[in-house]
Design an enzyme around this catalytic site. Structure first.
Site, PDB file in Angstrom:
ATOM      1  N   HIS A 128     -24.284  58.791  -6.099  1.00 54.39           N
ATOM      2  CA  HIS A 128     -24.597  57.507  -5.639  1.00 54.39           C
ATOM      3  C   HIS A 128     -24.335  57.489  -4.132  1.00 54.39           C
ATOM      4  O   HIS A 128     -23.799  58.196  -3.505  1.00 54.39           O
ATOM      5  CB  HIS A 128     -23.811  56.527  -6.514  1.00 54.39           C
ATOM      6  CG  HIS A 128     -22.358  56.696  -6.349  1.00 54.39           C
ATOM      7  ND1 HIS A 128     -21.368  56.380  -5.554  1.00 54.39           N
ATOM      8  CD2 HIS A 128     -21.687  57.254  -7.519  1.00 54.39           C
ATOM      9  CE1 HIS A 128     -20.362  56.523  -5.797  1.00 54.39           C
ATOM     10  NE2 HIS A 128     -20.275  57.101  -7.038  1.00 54.39           N
ATOM     11  N   CYS A 140     -17.652  61.519  -8.684  1.00 58.58           N
ATOM     12  CA  CYS A 140     -18.875  61.546  -8.441  1.00 58.58           C
ATOM     13  C   CYS A 140     -19.311  62.485  -7.050  1.00 58.58           C
ATOM     14  O   CYS A 140     -18.399  62.455  -6.487  1.00 58.58           O
ATOM     15  CB  CYS A 140     -19.732  60.007  -8.231  1.00 58.58           C
ATOM     16  SG  CYS A 140     -19.787  59.125  -9.849  1.00 58.58           S
TER      17      CYS A 140
END
Length: 164
Positions: A128, A140
């Site tokens: 992201h 992430c």
């Protein structure tokens, strides 16, 4: 490994013979991922989905799905829907996919601990947008928004995220 792979290196990510700065989890890279440890899991992860905010951007690829106001991701290791997309109302612990900030305006979903999640082994390992350069994620891999859009428009069915 091929040029369509996203390969995490000590200085960023290689993809299609280009280099992109990125951030990873505050816990570094781990071979023993646990829910809440803030680490990015080591391994070869397939890209299994793409989500986007249609109120903030055009559809980035023909297979991208819109994020709606009720879309959530379960991070409750005790729930049967752990590490799956769920909808509000949802009584268990979760992340909102439709955030006030732009972090999840475009999300690539990896197959880490999915679709048959091992309880407590970690959830919501996405690709992201970053908060800012150098600011770690909760596990992430995150990019500058323009780089993320460029990458998202060029990934293919066989694209993998390789974290060593």
């Amino acid at each position: 490994m091929n040029s369509r792979d996203l390969v995490v290196t000590p200085t960023g990510v290689r993809f299609l013979n280009r280099h992109f700065p990125c951030t990873i989890g505050r816990g570094g890279i781990t071979s023993s991922k646990r829910e809440g440890d803030g680490a990015t899991p080591r391994g070869i992860h397939r890209i299994v989905g793409m989500l986007y905010r249609p109120d903030r951007m055009a559809r980035p690829a023909d297979w991208a799905l819109p994020i709606g106001p009720r879309d959530l991701w379960s991070d409750d290791a005790g729930d049967q829907d752990y590490n799956l997309m769920v909808r509000a109302p949802y009584p268990h612990s979760h992340e909102k996919l439709r955030r006030a900030d732009p972090l999840y305006d475009l999300v690539l979903i990896t197959d880490w601990n999915w679709p048959y999640a091992e309880r407590g082994k970690g959830s919501a390992i996405f690709i992201h947008q970053w908060r800012r350069p150098g600011y770690p994620t909760a596990g992430c891999v995150a990019f500058h928004p323009q780089d993320l859009r460029w990458i998202a428009s060029r990934i293919a069915y066989e694209t993998r995220l390789i974290v060593r």
